[in-house]
Write an enzyme that holds these catalytic residues in place. Structure first.
Site, PDB file in Angstrom:
ATOM      1  N   ASP A   1       6.419  -5.729   1.291  1.00 19.30           N
ATOM      2  CA  ASP A   1       5.987  -4.557   2.084  1.00 19.30           C
ATOM      3  C   ASP A   1       6.526  -3.280   1.433  1.00 19.30           C
ATOM      4  O   ASP A   1       6.944  -2.337   2.128  1.00 19.30           O
ATOM      5  CB  ASP A   1       6.412  -4.651   3.552  1.00 19.30           C
ATOM      6  CG  ASP A   1       5.651  -3.654   4.428  1.00 19.30           C
ATOM      7  OD1 ASP A   1       4.759  -2.937   3.919  1.00 19.30           O
ATOM      8  OD2 ASP A   1       5.951  -3.594   5.636  1.00 19.30           O
TER       9      ASP A   1
ATOM     10  N   HIS B   1       7.707   6.344  -0.097  1.00 25.24           N
ATOM     11  CA  HIS B   1       7.448   7.626   0.580  1.00 25.24           C
ATOM     12  C   HIS B   1       8.127   8.744  -0.199  1.00 25.24           C
ATOM     13  O   HIS B   1       9.055   8.503  -0.977  1.00 25.24           O
ATOM     14  CB  HIS B   1       7.990   7.595   2.010  1.00 25.24           C
ATOM     15  CG  HIS B   1       7.191   6.705   2.926  1.00 25.24           C
ATOM     16  ND1 HIS B   1       5.927   7.025   3.332  1.00 25.24           N
ATOM     17  CD2 HIS B   1       7.488   5.507   3.501  1.00 25.24           C
ATOM     18  CE1 HIS B   1       5.463   6.056   4.136  1.00 25.24           C
ATOM     19  NE2 HIS B   1       6.387   5.119   4.236  1.00 25.24           N
TER      20      HIS B   1
ATOM     21  N   HIS C   1       2.289  -1.497  -0.973  1.00 25.05           N
ATOM     22  CA  HIS C   1       1.503  -0.262  -0.798  1.00 25.05           C
ATOM     23  C   HIS C   1       1.550   0.517  -2.106  1.00 25.05           C
ATOM     24  O   HIS C   1       2.621   0.976  -2.514  1.00 25.05           O
ATOM     25  CB  HIS C   1       2.085   0.567   0.353  1.00 25.05           C
ATOM     26  CG  HIS C   1       1.990  -0.130   1.676  1.00 25.05           C
ATOM     27  ND1 HIS C   1       0.920   0.002   2.528  1.00 25.05           N
ATOM     28  CD2 HIS C   1       2.834  -1.020   2.284  1.00 25.05           C
ATOM     29  CE1 HIS C   1       1.101  -0.739   3.608  1.00 25.05           C
ATOM     30  NE2 HIS C   1       2.262  -1.379   3.482  1.00 25.05           N
ATOM     31  N   LEU C   2       0.391   0.626  -2.760  1.00 24.06           N
ATOM     32  CA  LEU C   2       0.343   1.376  -4.025  1.00 24.06           C
ATOM     33  C   LEU C   2      -0.161   2.806  -3.814  1.00 24.06           C
ATOM     34  O   LEU C   2      -0.128   3.614  -4.751  1.00 24.06           O
ATOM     35  CB  LEU C   2      -0.523   0.639  -5.051  1.00 24.06           C
ATOM     36  CG  LEU C   2      -0.008  -0.747  -5.490  1.00 24.06           C
ATOM     37  CD1 LEU C   2      -0.928  -1.370  -6.529  1.00 24.06           C
ATOM     38  CD2 LEU C   2       1.426  -0.677  -6.020  1.00 24.06           C
TER      39      LEU C   2
ATOM     40  N   HIS D   1       1.968  -8.322  -0.326  1.00 24.43           N
ATOM     41  CA  HIS D   1       1.940  -7.164   0.576  1.00 24.43           C
ATOM     42  C   HIS D   1       2.695  -5.992  -0.032  1.00 24.43           C
ATOM     43  O   HIS D   1       3.925  -5.945   0.022  1.00 24.43           O
ATOM     44  CB  HIS D   1       2.584  -7.581   1.901  1.00 24.43           C
ATOM     45  CG  HIS D   1       2.464  -6.578   3.001  1.00 24.43           C
ATOM     46  ND1 HIS D   1       2.326  -6.943   4.320  1.00 24.43           N
ATOM     47  CD2 HIS D   1       2.470  -5.218   3.010  1.00 24.43           C
ATOM     48  CE1 HIS D   1       2.244  -5.861   5.079  1.00 24.43           C
ATOM     49  NE2 HIS D   1       2.348  -4.801   4.298  1.00 24.43           N
TER      50      HIS D   1
ATOM     51  N   ASP E   1      -3.423  -3.220   8.102  1.00 27.70           N
ATOM     52  CA  ASP E   1      -1.963  -3.102   8.077  1.00 27.70           C
ATOM     53  C   ASP E   1      -1.478  -1.679   8.400  1.00 27.70           C
ATOM     54  O   ASP E   1      -2.019  -0.698   7.901  1.00 27.70           O
ATOM     55  CB  ASP E   1      -1.398  -3.509   6.710  1.00 27.70           C
ATOM     56  CG  ASP E   1       0.116  -3.460   6.714  1.00 27.70           C
ATOM     57  OD1 ASP E   1       0.721  -4.087   7.588  1.00 27.70           O
ATOM     58  OD2 ASP E   1       0.697  -2.769   5.858  1.00 27.70           O
TER      59      ASP E   1
HETATM   60  O1  DOR Z   1       7.271   0.069   7.334  1.00 23.92           O
HETATM   61  C1  DOR Z   1       6.071   0.050   7.103  1.00 23.92           C
HETATM   62  N1  DOR Z   1       5.486   0.938   6.246  1.00 23.92           N
HETATM   63  N2  DOR Z   1       5.296  -0.854   7.726  1.00 23.92           N
HETATM   64  C2  DOR Z   1       3.944  -0.829   7.646  1.00 23.92           C
HETATM   65  O2  DOR Z   1       3.315  -1.688   8.221  1.00 23.92           O
HETATM   66  C3  DOR Z   1       3.256   0.242   6.889  1.00 23.92           C
HETATM   67  C4  DOR Z   1       4.132   0.769   5.824  1.00 23.92           C
HETATM   68  C5  DOR Z   1       3.595   2.036   5.170  1.00 23.92           C
HETATM   69  O3  DOR Z   1       2.409   2.078   4.863  1.00 23.92           O
HETATM   70  O4  DOR Z   1       4.384   2.956   4.922  1.00 23.92           O
END
Ligand code: DOR
Length: 425
Positions: free
Chosen positions: A306, A310, A63-64, A61, A153
């Protein structure tokens, strides 16, 4: 590609029951031999004395962010962060822009990964078109293009009948449905765990019941359809218990927990610390205890980061507007080793949750040190002290609640497919 000989390491491969001091010889991208005093011949020698040698970590899990949010992360920067954290396989989430809800987009990720990634990238497709929860995505063609699972997700699939249909479609594909279990109505706009911190900070609370009801509903649907269900980022004691009971009934269930839900409580949010704002929210020490118990008794199969990178401005803003997520690939091992060092989890169990357990959910022959397995390995010093400095992150995301923290345990070398892809020089 040259041969590599890893010398004198403490080799731990939980899937094979290996726990010994020894050498490993890698050739042609595969593990060729495990033993004592292996000859170097023409191989590059990596001295692993006093270090752990493990199968490369697998992240189910992360995020790229590519396509669409390249300022937050790219497949190239995200996989560099993965390699630095000891991960040789990462499954990337489809909440990109556009979302990964059709076969050409899965192919797009695979093509970029083939050219730019330094570790294995396995894309996950959306359950519903545009992740809007209304219409099923093209699951079959995405599976044919290489999607390894399906999820919306970031969103819970609100309509139970849509999820039921998705589960029925997933059955002949043999792929799991991954659910972000938070009932949006019950979350009611909550930003942090409903409890003392929400009350004293004057923030809107998100009750643990929002997660527990969502988990319970999905387990019933998995039981009804016979589909494989994987629960993402479990955070509450009640959810652990729901999963434990579901597994006892024989439902095809697996579950993951993140390093942050295991090591940080809601107190990290004091002072409106947006760096600790995540979805689902950080919970209480009692929840953390239950999550660790869940790892130890097998209720929770996997640890997944996860990793949610950002931009600075996504976090440096009013709490209510701040994005959820932590850039976690580079701090995962150091954070998790805290639980090992304080005696609550064995090193072997930790490594199982990062290697053979996710491999078995993916049904892939990775996460192993068997002869002829892909030469994906992580070498780390379990006690090496270092201070988290996000300006040194290779991820584009510098968002971490661990800034300035001292961690113990650091990756020295990551090898993917027989090639050194990270070396801490
Ligand atoms: O904290 C999170 N950030 N939980 C998620 O389910 C999505 C993720 C995101 O895409 O930033």
């Amino acid at each position: 590609m040259h041969d590599i000989l890893i010398k004198n390491g403490h080799i731990i491969a939980p899937g094979e029951g290996i726990d010994q001091i020894g050498d490993i010889f890698l050739s042609d991208g595969r593990i060729k031999q495990l033993g004592q005093n292996l000859p170097a011949t023409n191989a590059e020698v990596i001295d692993a004395t006093e270090q752990i040698v493990s199968p490369g970590f697998i992240d189910l899990h992360c995020h790229l962010r590519q396509p669409g949010f390249e300022a937050k992360e790219t497949i190239q920067s995200g996989t560099k962060a993965a390699a630095k954290g000891g991960f040789t396989t990462v499954c990337c989430m489809p909440n990109t822009s556009p979302p990964l809800d059709n076969a050409p987009l899965i192919t797009y990720v695979n093509t970029i990964a083939a050219n730019e990634a330094c570790v294995r990238v396995l894309p996950i497709g959306c359950i519903t078109r545009a992740r809007n929860g209304e219409e099923l995505s093209d699951m079959v063609s995405m599976a044919q293009a290489g999607a390894v699972a399906f999820t919306d997700d970031g969103n819970y699939v609100r309509n139970p009948n849509i999820l039921r249909r998705a589960m029925q479609y997933s059955l002949p594909l043999g792929l799991p449905i991954i659910e972000h279990c938070e009932d949006a109505d019950l979350c009611d706009g909550g930003q942090v765990n409903e409890g003392i911190i929400a009350t004293t900070q004057g923030l809107c609370g998100n009750s643990s019941v929002a997660e527990e009801i969502a988990v319970a509903r999905d387990i019933i649907l998995a039981e009804h359809t016979g589909a494989r269900l994987h629960i993402a980022h479990v955070s509450t004691r009640g959810a652990v218990e729901q999963i434990r009971q579901g597994k006892k009934r024989g439902v095809k269930l697996s579950a993951e927990v993140t390093p942050h839900h295991l090591t940080l409580s809601e107190e990290a949010l004091l002072g409106y610390n947006t760096q600790a704002k995540v979805s689902p929210p950080l919970r209480t020490p009692a929840d953390i205890e239950a999550l660790i118990d869940g790892l130890n008794d097998g209720t929770i199969d996997v640890i997944a980061t996860d990793h949610a990178p950002h931009r600075i401005i996504d976090k440096q803003c009013e709490f209510a507007n701040a994005a959820c997520g932590i850039s976690g690939l580079e701090t995962a091992l150091g954070s998790l080793l805290k639980i090992v060092h304080n005696g609550k989890l064995s090193l072997t169990t930790l490594l199982a949750k990062l290697t053979c357990a996710p491999a078995s959910i993916l049904r892939m022959k990775i996460g192993s040190l068997q002869v002829n397995a892909p030469a994906d390995l992580t070498i780390f010093s379990p006690h090496k002290e270092w201070i988290v400095d996000s300006s040194n992150f290779v991820s584009h995301g510098h968002n971490t609640p661990l800034e300035g923290e001292t961690l113990h345990g650091q990756v020295s070398t990551t090898i993917y497919s027989g090639k050194v892809v990270y070396r801490n020089t």
